[in-house]
Design an enzyme around this catalytic site. Structure first.
Site, mmCIF file in Angstrom:
data_model
loop_
_atom_site.group_PDB
_atom_site.id
_atom_site.type_symbol
_atom_site.label_atom_id
_atom_site.label_comp_id
_atom_site.label_asym_id
_atom_site.label_seq_id
_atom_site.Cartn_x
_atom_site.Cartn_y
_atom_site.Cartn_z
ATOM 1 N N SER A 208 1.155 -7.869 4.948
ATOM 2 C CA SER A 208 -0.149 -8.520 4.933
ATOM 3 C C SER A 208 -0.299 -9.384 3.674
ATOM 4 O O SER A 208 0.520 -10.264 3.434
ATOM 5 C CB SER A 208 -1.252 -7.469 5.063
ATOM 6 O OG SER A 208 -2.496 -8.063 5.354
ATOM 7 N N ASP A 333 -1.106 -8.337 15.826
ATOM 8 C CA ASP A 333 -1.550 -8.381 14.431
ATOM 9 C C ASP A 333 -3.017 -8.772 14.305
ATOM 10 O O ASP A 333 -3.718 -8.314 13.400
ATOM 11 C CB ASP A 333 -0.709 -9.394 13.644
ATOM 12 C CG ASP A 333 0.172 -8.725 12.604
ATOM 13 O OD1 ASP A 333 -0.219 -7.671 12.081
ATOM 14 O OD2 ASP A 333 1.255 -9.259 12.315
ATOM 15 N N HIS A 448 -2.191 -4.629 13.297
ATOM 16 C CA HIS A 448 -1.912 -4.973 11.909
ATOM 17 C C HIS A 448 -1.667 -3.703 11.094
ATOM 18 O O HIS A 448 -2.436 -2.736 11.187
ATOM 19 C CB HIS A 448 -3.100 -5.748 11.340
ATOM 20 C CG HIS A 448 -2.833 -6.406 10.034
ATOM 21 N ND1 HIS A 448 -1.810 -7.312 9.861
ATOM 22 C CD2 HIS A 448 -3.444 -6.301 8.818
ATOM 23 C CE1 HIS A 448 -1.814 -7.741 8.616
ATOM 24 N NE2 HIS A 448 -2.784 -7.128 7.960
#
Length: 551
Positions: A208, A333, A448
């Site tokens: 991330s 995601d 995610h």
């Protein structure tokens, strides 16, 4: 019996190889030695300072050192940040520490590849140890180090207001968190040989905001010669949330909250404000809508400062020409963000209207106007038919946010890396192991951050919480990642892999789909080409009609 006893004593002593006290540039450190069974053990150092306590809105400085032996056995506090309630804070300004895991056999290890992990958290939160349940820390490097025979390092860096506030000029250039990461990488480069590492073979990996940070670290000229390889998991420097192009507005917004002026005295005033109040003043919004998505509120982020980032990231890829690079995404995601913007996607008895797709496109393409919306809507609904099901509509909404926030920027970064690479290799992947979170739709793929538990080997450390298939995907990921750290090729190293992962080029567009069923059919080509083309070509070629777009 005597032979058995002597053999046991011999094996016990043979497995006890340990570094003991290590000499670093700051002084002597001593960690913890733990056995992993016969012939295998781990030296763990927690909380080694890699820089001094940073000055407010200043670059990190070398640590002054210490006398005696520093007992490096406990994680230090994370950098000051909002807690999960967003109403209070946790952490400290004194936070620039790192942790090291070194696998040992019958002899003390030498010349091992080094993997430095950079955590995510939207540049707003996170810590080098990660979240934990009792003593089970997410970012514990034991499994990667042991299974891959590599050294693992996790690092802290400043986040939120203290890490990324910028005035857009020399009074507050920003990027303090990126400078912290750089300082940690440079410390590892200078000191890791004493821990049994190879300073010429350092890889960085992150997820991330940490993945975008990895990309920034190989693009900046300040890391030349320090980094050999890099892995970005769900984030690159080109993501719409990774660069703040109007930092002054955010700085003034924070200044007003803490009663500071917004003129030339802004930074001098902020430096005197209580750090907790500064942190609480950072803008955070966890409830969005199609007209105002959450991703547009991740604004405390890196900036093009003319120093760490001397140019727009898209123009800096020649700096990574000799750095081997893996970049990829999770196939859902965008779900975490979409759930905040369009809650109905997770509510089986609530309809998601087709108009939501058009509303999101209108927001994401505001600078290009109606034609961009029309062409985008055609691209995303071309396979719907006359009566699309709720699953089709909801999946399309998630795909749209996934494409915009993660997938397309990552594909673009891969193209740019491959284009400028000299000796370096480029690899692309999609992680598709379905989410284990209860209550999500049955069609959900990997959300995610779902990949983190596997790369850090949680199915092995907490086996009762995972089925065998989860241990399979964890084993595969650790093998590919650590082989890559050793050789620059995820297929070559000490660990066997289930299939050959071909490199990505601008002509073959090959990628590997990673889950528990990897085989030769997992190598695929041209990831979501139609949508990448829409965003990278069709959208970009349209004339700009609104220069005040949020991103």
């Amino acid at each position: 019996m005597l032979r058995f006893v002597l053999a046991a004593v011999f094996l016990g002593s043979a497995s006890a190889a340990s570094l003991g006290v290590v000499y670093t540039e700051g002084g002597m450190v001593e960690g913890e030695h733990k056995s992993l069974g016969l012939l295998h053990s781990m030296d763990v150092f927690r909380g080694i300072p890699f820089a001094a306590q940073p000055g407010r809105f200043e670059k990190p400085q070398p640590h002054p050192g210490w006398d005696g032996v520093l007992k490096a056995t406990k994680f230090q506090k994370r950098c000051l940040q909002l807690d999960f309630t967003q109403t209070s804070t946790m952490g400290s300004e004194d936070c620039l520490y790192l942790n090291i895991w070194i696998p040992q056999g019958t002899q003390v290890s030498t010349g091992l590849p080094v993997m430095i992990f950079i955590y995510g958290g939207g540049f707003l939160m996170g810590g080098s140890q990660g979240p934990n349940f009792l003593d089970n820390y997410l970012y514990d490097g034991t499994e990667i180090a042991h299974r891959g025979n590599v050294i693992v390092v996790t690092i802290n860096y400043r986040v939120g207001t203290l890490g990324f506030l910028s005035t857009g000029d020399a009074s507050g250039p920003g990027n303090y968190g990126l400078w912290d990461q750089h300082a940690a990488i440079a410390w590892v480069y200078r000191n890791i040989k004493a821990f049994g590492g190879d300073s010429s073979n350092i890889s960085i990996f992150g997820e991330s905001a940490g993945a975008a940070s990895v990309n920034f670290q190989i693009l900046t000229p300040h890391n030349k010669g320090l980094i050999r390889r890099a892995i970005s998991q769900s984030g690159v420097a080109l993501c719409p949330w990774a660069i703040n192009r109007n930092p002054r507005a955010i700085a003034e917004q924070i200044a007003k909250k803490v009663a500071c002026p917004t003129d030339e005295k802004l930074m001098s005033c902020l430096k005197m404000v209580d750090p907790v109040q500064l942190t609480l003043a950072g803008p955070v919004k966890l409830k969005g809508s199609p007209e105002d998505p959450v991703v547009f509120h991740l604004v405390l982020s890196p900036v093009v400062d003319g120093d760490f980032l001397p140019d727009d990231p898209a123009n800096l890829f020649p700096n990574a020409a000799n750095v081997d690079y893996i970049a990829g995404i999770n196939n859902c995601d965008g779900h975490m963000f979409t759930g905040l913007d369009v809650p109905s996607i997770n509510q089986p008895f609530h309809h998601t209207e087709p108009a939501v797709v058009k509303q999101l496109l209108t927001t994401f393409t505001k600078d290009k106007g109606e034609e961009a919306v029309t062409l985008g809507y055609q691209a995303y609904t071309s396979s719907w038919g006359d009566k699309p099901s709720q699953e089709t509509i909801k999946r399309t909404v998630v795909d749209l946010e996934t494409d915009y926030i993660f997938l397309v920027p990552t594909q673009t970064a891969l193209y740019l890396h491959a284009k400028h690479a000299k000796m370096a290799q480029t690899y692309s992947y999609v992680f598709s192991m379905p989410s284990r979170m209860p209550g999500f739709p049955s069609w959900m793929g990997a959300d995610h951050a779902d990949d983190l538990q596997y790369i850090f080997g949680k199915p092995f450390t907490t086996p009762l919480a995972y089925l065998p298939r989860y241990r399979d995907v964890s084993k595969y990921m650790i093998a590919y990642w650590t082989n890559f750290a050793k050789t620059g090729n995820p297929n070559e190293g000490e660990s066997s892999v289930p299939t050959q992962w071909p490199n990505f080029t601008s002509t073959n567009n090959l990628y590997l789909e990673i889950n528990n069923k990897i085989n030769t059919d997992s190598v695929k080509q041209r990831l979501r080409t139609r949508f990448v083309y829409y965003w990278d070509v069709t959208y970009m070629d349209l004339p700009t009609v609104n220069s005040t777009s949020p991103k």
